[in-house]
Design a protein around this motif. Structure first.
Motif, PDB file in Angstrom:
ATOM      1  N   ARG A   1      10.259   5.276   8.565  1.00 25.23           N
ATOM      2  CA  ARG A   1      10.123   6.360   7.611  1.00 25.23           C
ATOM      3  C   ARG A   1      11.477   6.428   6.678  1.00 25.23           C
ATOM      4  O   ARG A   1      11.206   6.674   5.479  1.00 25.23           O
ATOM      5  CB  ARG A   1      10.450   7.559   8.391  1.00 25.23           C
ATOM      6  N   ILE A   2      12.732   5.846   7.158  1.00 23.43           N
ATOM      7  CA  ILE A   2      13.789   5.626   6.087  1.00 23.43           C
ATOM      8  C   ILE A   2      13.463   4.766   4.925  1.00 23.43           C
ATOM      9  O   ILE A   2      13.710   4.783   3.954  1.00 23.43           O
ATOM     10  CB  ILE A   2      14.986   5.265   6.979  1.00 23.43           C
ATOM     11  N   MET A   3      12.862   3.514   5.352  1.00 23.14           N
ATOM     12  CA  MET A   3      12.305   2.540   4.560  1.00 23.14           C
ATOM     13  C   MET A   3      11.413   3.035   3.663  1.00 23.14           C
ATOM     14  O   MET A   3      11.572   2.512   2.442  1.00 23.14           O
ATOM     15  CB  MET A   3      12.058   1.429   5.370  1.00 23.14           C
ATOM     16  N   ALA A   4      10.556   3.725   4.111  1.00 22.40           N
ATOM     17  CA  ALA A   4       9.550   4.164   3.120  1.00 22.40           C
ATOM     18  C   ALA A   4       9.781   4.929   1.832  1.00 22.40           C
ATOM     19  O   ALA A   4       9.341   5.021   0.899  1.00 22.40           O
ATOM     20  CB  ALA A   4       8.518   5.073   3.794  1.00 22.40           C
ATOM     21  N   ARG A   5      11.071   5.468   2.083  1.00 19.57           N
ATOM     22  CA  ARG A   5      11.794   6.172   0.883  1.00 19.57           C
ATOM     23  C   ARG A   5      12.207   5.129  -0.143  1.00 19.57           C
ATOM     24  O   ARG A   5      12.434   5.582  -1.306  1.00 19.57           O
ATOM     25  CB  ARG A   5      12.857   7.147   1.412  1.00 19.57           C
ATOM     26  N   HIS A   6      12.477   3.882   0.206  1.00 16.94           N
ATOM     27  CA  HIS A   6      13.168   2.939  -0.658  1.00 16.94           C
ATOM     28  C   HIS A   6      12.224   1.706  -0.997  1.00 16.94           C
ATOM     29  O   HIS A   6      12.001   1.034  -2.096  1.00 16.94           O
ATOM     30  CB  HIS A   6      14.454   2.440  -0.212  1.00 16.94           C
ATOM     31  N   VAL A   7      11.334   1.495   0.099  1.00 22.54           N
ATOM     32  CA  VAL A   7      10.711   0.113  -0.158  1.00 22.54           C
ATOM     33  C   VAL A   7       9.351   0.504  -0.196  1.00 22.54           C
ATOM     34  O   VAL A   7       8.734   0.926   0.908  1.00 22.54           O
ATOM     35  CB  VAL A   7      10.895  -1.099   0.962  1.00 22.54           C
ATOM     36  N   HIS A   8       8.608   0.199  -1.457  1.00 17.64           N
ATOM     37  CA  HIS A   8       6.943   0.527  -1.446  1.00 17.64           C
ATOM     38  C   HIS A   8       6.663  -0.302  -2.577  1.00 17.64           C
ATOM     39  O   HIS A   8       6.206   0.175  -3.786  1.00 17.64           O
ATOM     40  CB  HIS A   8       6.856   1.977  -2.023  1.00 17.64           C
ATOM     41  N   PRO A   9       6.331  -1.552  -2.349  1.00 13.03           N
ATOM     42  CA  PRO A   9       5.603  -2.554  -3.276  1.00 13.03           C
ATOM     43  C   PRO A   9       4.341  -2.127  -3.755  1.00 13.03           C
ATOM     44  O   PRO A   9       4.064  -2.382  -4.836  1.00 13.03           O
ATOM     45  CB  PRO A   9       5.677  -3.798  -2.673  1.00 13.03           C
ATOM     46  N   ASP A  10       3.501  -1.492  -2.895  1.00 13.61           N
ATOM     47  CA  ASP A  10       2.308  -1.012  -3.345  1.00 13.61           C
ATOM     48  C   ASP A  10       2.195   0.367  -3.526  1.00 13.61           C
ATOM     49  O   ASP A  10       1.012   0.990  -3.755  1.00 13.61           O
ATOM     50  CB  ASP A  10       1.300  -1.480  -1.952  1.00 13.61           C
ATOM     51  N   GLY A  11       3.123   0.959  -3.908  1.00 15.93           N
ATOM     52  CA  GLY A  11       3.227   2.609  -4.359  1.00 15.93           C
ATOM     53  C   GLY A  11       3.930   3.278  -2.961  1.00 15.93           C
ATOM     54  O   GLY A  11       3.467   2.766  -1.957  1.00 15.93           O
ATOM     55  N   ILE A  12       4.224   4.274  -3.516  1.00 16.35           N
ATOM     56  CA  ILE A  12       4.859   5.279  -2.299  1.00 16.35           C
ATOM     57  C   ILE A  12       3.972   6.052  -1.443  1.00 16.35           C
ATOM     58  O   ILE A  12       2.687   6.455  -2.077  1.00 16.35           O
ATOM     59  CB  ILE A  12       5.670   6.321  -3.064  1.00 16.35           C
ATOM     60  N   ASP A  13       3.900   5.712  -0.273  1.00 17.37           N
ATOM     61  CA  ASP A  13       2.915   6.319   0.928  1.00 17.37           C
ATOM     62  C   ASP A  13       3.528   7.445   1.285  1.00 17.37           C
ATOM     63  O   ASP A  13       4.405   7.611   1.957  1.00 17.37           O
ATOM     64  CB  ASP A  13       2.544   5.343   2.175  1.00 17.37           C
ATOM     65  N   PRO A  14       2.894   8.648   0.926  1.00 19.26           N
ATOM     66  CA  PRO A  14       3.738  10.027   0.954  1.00 19.26           C
ATOM     67  C   PRO A  14       3.543  10.356   2.465  1.00 19.26           C
ATOM     68  O   PRO A  14       4.566  10.930   3.134  1.00 19.26           O
ATOM     69  CB  PRO A  14       2.884  10.894   0.189  1.00 19.26           C
TER      70      PRO A  14
END
Length: 236
Positions: free
Chosen positions: A158-171
């Motif tokens: 969950r922390i990483m999802a705020r910063h790493v999103h090569p395919d676009g942000i997954d809300p």
């Protein structure tokens, strides 16, 4: 006397040879002042781990230095001491794993997924992505630190999802929920995370004023994620 000056006065020559002396001194120098102790502990953690991570990919990029300065607005009277801490952390013979173990003990609660340590990880991500790319070795560094901090895999994702999103942000990943979660539960999770990420909450656990850009970045990510989900559910 500034807080870092007090720290260096207490450890004396020890600080010229081992950063571990700084870490141990934080526990005792500010024992009677828990609020300052939390601020110093957090600051020392970010300074040291930033210094060690900056070389994780073999290159200390100017953008990474600027990012460090963005989240660490150094008062003029502390500049020399902060530089001393940063350079000492780079030179210490101890690996970052040993240091991260000491930082983990600063949380005080002893529980997994400590909020203060999550703030430290956010700071490291902020610096790592400053040059436009989080290098594989930097991500490995942060993941290893998270493991030492007893941040579980679900929480770290969950922390990483705020910063790493090569395919676009997954809300949904930002909120740490499956995409089948009922909207009432989405709203409940969003409000809980927003409350925990509010600047007042971060101040209470020792995050200095100069680091509150971390709170702003986190709140922006949470707000964006919630808005995307809310819009999609309304259109469904």
């Amino acid at each position: 006397m500034s807080m870092f000056s007090r720290l260096f006065d207490a450890i004396g020559e020890t600080a010229s040879t081992a950063f571990s002396g700084v870490v141990e001194a934080v526990r005792t120098v500010f024992a009677g002042d828990p609020e300052t102790r939390r601020k110093v502990a957090f600051s020392v953690a970010v300074i040291a781990l930033s210094a060690k991570m900056a070389k994780a990919d073999g290159i200390v990029a100017p953008e990474e230095v600027r990012a460090f300065q963005e989240i660490f607005a150094i008062p003029q009277d502390e500049a020399a001491n902060v530089a001393r801490l940063y350079n000492l952390a780079k030179q210490d013979v101890a690996g970052y794993e040993a240091y991260a173990q000491r930082v983990a003990g600063m949380c005080g609660s002893g529980n997994a997924n400590c909020a203060m340590l999550e703030d430290v990880l956010d700071g490291l991500f902020h610096i790592a992505k400053a040059d436009g790319l989080i290098h594989e070795k930097e991500l490995e560094f942060i993941a290893n630190v998270a493991d030492i901090f007893h941040v579980d895999e679900v929480h770290f994702d969950r922390i990483m999802a705020r910063h790493v999103h090569p395919d676009g942000i997954d809300p949904y990943a930002v909120l740490g929920l499956p995409d089948t979660t009922p909207f009432d539960e989405v709203k409940k999770r969003y409000r809980a995370l927003a409350a925990d990420s509010h600047p007042d909450s971060m101040r209470a656990r020792g995050v200095p004023e100069s680091f509150l850009s971390i709170a702003n970045d986190r709140m922006a990510a949470l707000n964006d994620a919630y808005a995307v989900i809310e819009k999609a559910r309304a259109a469904a």
